[in-house]
Motif scaffolding. Structure first.
Motif, short mmCIF file in Angstrom:
data_model
loop_
_atom_site.label_atom_id
_atom_site.label_comp_id
_atom_site.label_asym_id
_atom_site.label_seq_id
_atom_site.Cartn_x
_atom_site.Cartn_y
_atom_site.Cartn_z
N LYS A 157 -13.86 9.63 -3.79
CA LYS A 157 -13.64 8.26 -4.26
C LYS A 157 -14.98 7.59 -4.33
O LYS A 157 -15.81 7.84 -3.45
N ASP A 162 -8.11 -2.87 -9.17
CA ASP A 162 -9.38 -2.13 -9.31
C ASP A 162 -9.48 -1.46 -10.69
O ASP A 162 -10.54 -1.49 -11.33
N THR A 205 0.21 -6.82 -2.67
CA THR A 205 0.10 -6.34 -1.29
C THR A 205 -0.79 -7.36 -0.57
O THR A 205 -1.50 -8.13 -1.22
N TYR A 251 -14.73 -2.27 -6.94
CA TYR A 251 -13.53 -1.49 -7.25
C TYR A 251 -13.80 -0.04 -6.86
O TYR A 251 -14.94 0.39 -6.77
N THR A 266 -12.67 -9.73 -4.71
CA THR A 266 -13.89 -8.96 -4.40
C THR A 266 -14.64 -8.58 -5.68
O THR A 266 -14.08 -8.60 -6.77
N HIS A 314 -4.83 4.12 1.50
CA HIS A 314 -6.09 3.53 1.96
C HIS A 314 -5.95 2.80 3.30
O HIS A 314 -6.74 2.97 4.22
N LEU A 319 4.26 -0.03 4.11
CA LEU A 319 3.20 -0.50 3.20
C LEU A 319 2.59 -1.80 3.72
O LEU A 319 1.37 -2.00 3.70
N GLY A 356 -1.34 -4.01 -6.18
CA GLY A 356 -2.26 -3.97 -5.05
C GLY A 356 -3.65 -3.63 -5.56
O GLY A 356 -3.96 -3.78 -6.75
N ASP A 360 2.24 -0.89 -12.25
CA ASP A 360 2.79 0.47 -12.21
C ASP A 360 4.31 0.42 -12.37
O ASP A 360 4.93 -0.65 -12.31
N MET A 396 5.31 -12.61 -4.19
CA MET A 396 5.04 -11.32 -4.84
C MET A 396 4.91 -10.18 -3.82
O MET A 396 4.89 -9.01 -4.18
N THR A 397 4.76 -10.53 -2.54
CA THR A 397 4.62 -9.48 -1.51
C THR A 397 5.92 -9.27 -0.74
O THR A 397 6.00 -8.39 0.12
N ASP A 401 -5.55 -2.78 6.79
CA ASP A 401 -6.73 -2.73 5.92
C ASP A 401 -7.43 -4.10 5.92
O ASP A 401 -8.65 -4.20 6.05
N SER A 424 8.71 -7.96 -1.38
CA SER A 424 9.42 -6.69 -1.51
C SER A 424 8.69 -5.51 -0.86
O SER A 424 9.20 -4.39 -0.88
N ASP A 427 6.79 1.41 -10.51
CA ASP A 427 7.60 0.93 -9.38
C ASP A 427 7.64 -0.59 -9.34
O ASP A 427 8.68 -1.18 -9.06
#
Ligand SMILES: NC(=O)c1ccc[n+]([C@@H]2O[C@H](COP(=O)([O-])OP(=O)(O)OC[C@H]3O[C@@H](n4cnc5c(N)ncnc54)[C@H](O)[C@@H]3O)[C@@H](O)[C@H]2O)c1
Ligand SMILES: [Fe+2]
Length: 383
Positions: free
Chosen positions: A161, A101, A140, A151, A148, A276, A188, A96, A38, A180-181, A195, A183, A40
């Motif tokens: 959903k 997904d 994330t 999705y 998994t 989520h 978040l 994430g 994305d 990678m996590t 989760d 930031s 961001d």
């Protein structure tokens, strides 16, 4: 009983693991990559780290950066078109659960075009072919979507959903690189980390749980409980441990399913766009109380894994109380909101939310069968 286990072909864990992406692409003979992320993650210079790795190795790629949190059917349809137009033979998903997904749905449809309408893949998807190869890079520490076989896509028209489960969608390579996590902002980090805890606990108490997944879930509960607070404070060791803990939880729950925390969280995200992890974290305590009697000795083991002392000297009633208290404390310590009304959830929507939760693919896995009224009351108990 026959228990099926599906895991990635290859996974890499550790700081710098993204450098392995180039070798994996080359050794698999892949020629053109669709990078799914994305805006961001590009702006925060997270996804760009993967671009540098591919640039250095002269790998051809095009970027699809329109993923939104709680990804929609439109994301999938556009993604499929993008993938065809750029003639990609593999996807590198950087993000994430939302980016990973969406990548799964796109990769499945590319190889199984008769399911162009992603709604037709809800539940156990009857696809015939393995999806386009996916290399999944998690940014994330929560969903474990990189390992998994599920999705989750949002149907904006129907305000719901839906979960698709398909052994053909699992990423061939998972990259869990704690860097990678780094930031992730604290909020978040807290929500996604909770989760992961929900995955580990629901996976441990779900109807299909067995010894192999118990091993994964209890280890995940232990790692997550000792490292989430530090991770939220931005401590590198906490971040690294959380990246591992969430991945181990994913190896477990993906193979046995979840329960009504997830069934009830999905409609909250569909109707209110609640993140989520926040939805799951808020529902965990009431659902744990509801399920307690149906879980035998399991809450004692969860309490022990969460660091509660002398659990073996307790009655099961005391152990269950301590387990729930440990969960509540962790959730409060990392700043999860307590009341659904704080997030704008309204009494008038509870019936719709509960009906939607009843129809969710995670509901049959719950250790205690729940009626519509009971689900409504669970929402009300934290309104
Ligand atoms: N596939 C599965 O098994 C599974 C399991 C649980 C949840 N899910 C789904 O995954 C989705 C949620 O995924 P998520 O919780 O990972 O969040 P996400 O992918 O929706 O990302 C949330 C936001 O965090 C930002 N972000 C992500 N990584 C960041 C980083 N390192 N630094 C700064 N910002 C960052 C993103 O840009 C985005 O705006 C939901 O749709 C949920 O239903 C899937
Ligand atoms: Fe989840």
């Amino acid at each position: 009983m026959i228990c099926r286990t599906i895991l990635n072909e290859t996974s890499y864990f550790g700081e710098g693991a993204i450098t392995k992406i180039a070798d994996e692409i080359k050794s698999r003979g892949l020629k053109k990559i669709m990078l799914v992320t994305d805006k961001d993650l590009l702006e925060f210079k997270v996804a760009t780290k993967v671009c540098f790795v591919m640039d250095d190795a002269d790998i051809a790629y095009e970027i699809y950066d329109k993923i939104k949190a709680n990804p929609t059917i439109k994301n999938v349809t556009e993604g499929v078109e993008f993938c065809r137009d750029c003639r990609a033979d593999a996807i590198v998903a950087v993000g994430g659960g939302s980016a990973i997904d969406t990548s799964k749905a796109v990769a499945v449809i590319i190889k199984n075009p008769e399911f162009a309408d992603v709604r037709s893949l809800e539940g156990a998807s009857p696809t015939k072919h393995k999806c386009l190869p996916i290399i999944a890079v998690s940014t994330t520490s929560g969903t474990a979507a990189e390992v998994t076989i599920n999705y989750v896509i949002t149907d904006e028209e129907k305000n719901r959903k839906f979960v698709c489960t398909d052994p053909h969608d699992i990423p061939v390579v998972a990259i869990i690189d704690p860097d990678m996590t780094a930031s992730m902002p604290a909020k978040l980090c807290a929500a996604t980390g909770m989760d992961a805890l929900v995955h580990a606990i629901e996976g441990y108490i779900t109807k299909g749980a067995w010894e192999l997944t118990d091993m994964m879930h209890l280890k995940a509960i232990e790692i997550i409980s000792r490292s989430l607070r530090g991770s939220v404070k931005g401590e590198p060791k906490g971040r690294a441990d959380m990246a591992l803990g969430q991945y181990i939880a994913g190896m477990g729950f993906s193979n046995v399913g979840l329960g009504i925390v997830h069934s009830m969280a999905h409609p909250l995200s569909a109707v209110y766009d609640t993140p989520h992890g926040v939805a799951c974290a808020m529902l965990l305590t009431p659902v744990l109380k509801f399920n307690a009697e149906a879980t035998g000795e399991k809450y004692r083991a969860v309490a022990k894994a969460m660091g509660v002392k002398k659990t073996k000297d307790m009655s099961i009633k005391e152990a269950r109380k301590e387990c729930i208290a440990a969960v509540e404390k962790l959730s409060a310590d990392v700043g999860i909101p307590q009341k659904l009304s704080e997030l704008g959830i309204k009494e008038k929507d509870i019936k719709f939310l509960a009906e939607s939760a009843m129809a969710d693919a995670c509901t049959p896995g719950n250790p205690r069968d729940a009626s519509l009224k009971e689900i409504e009351n669970l929402y009300r108990s934290i309104l």
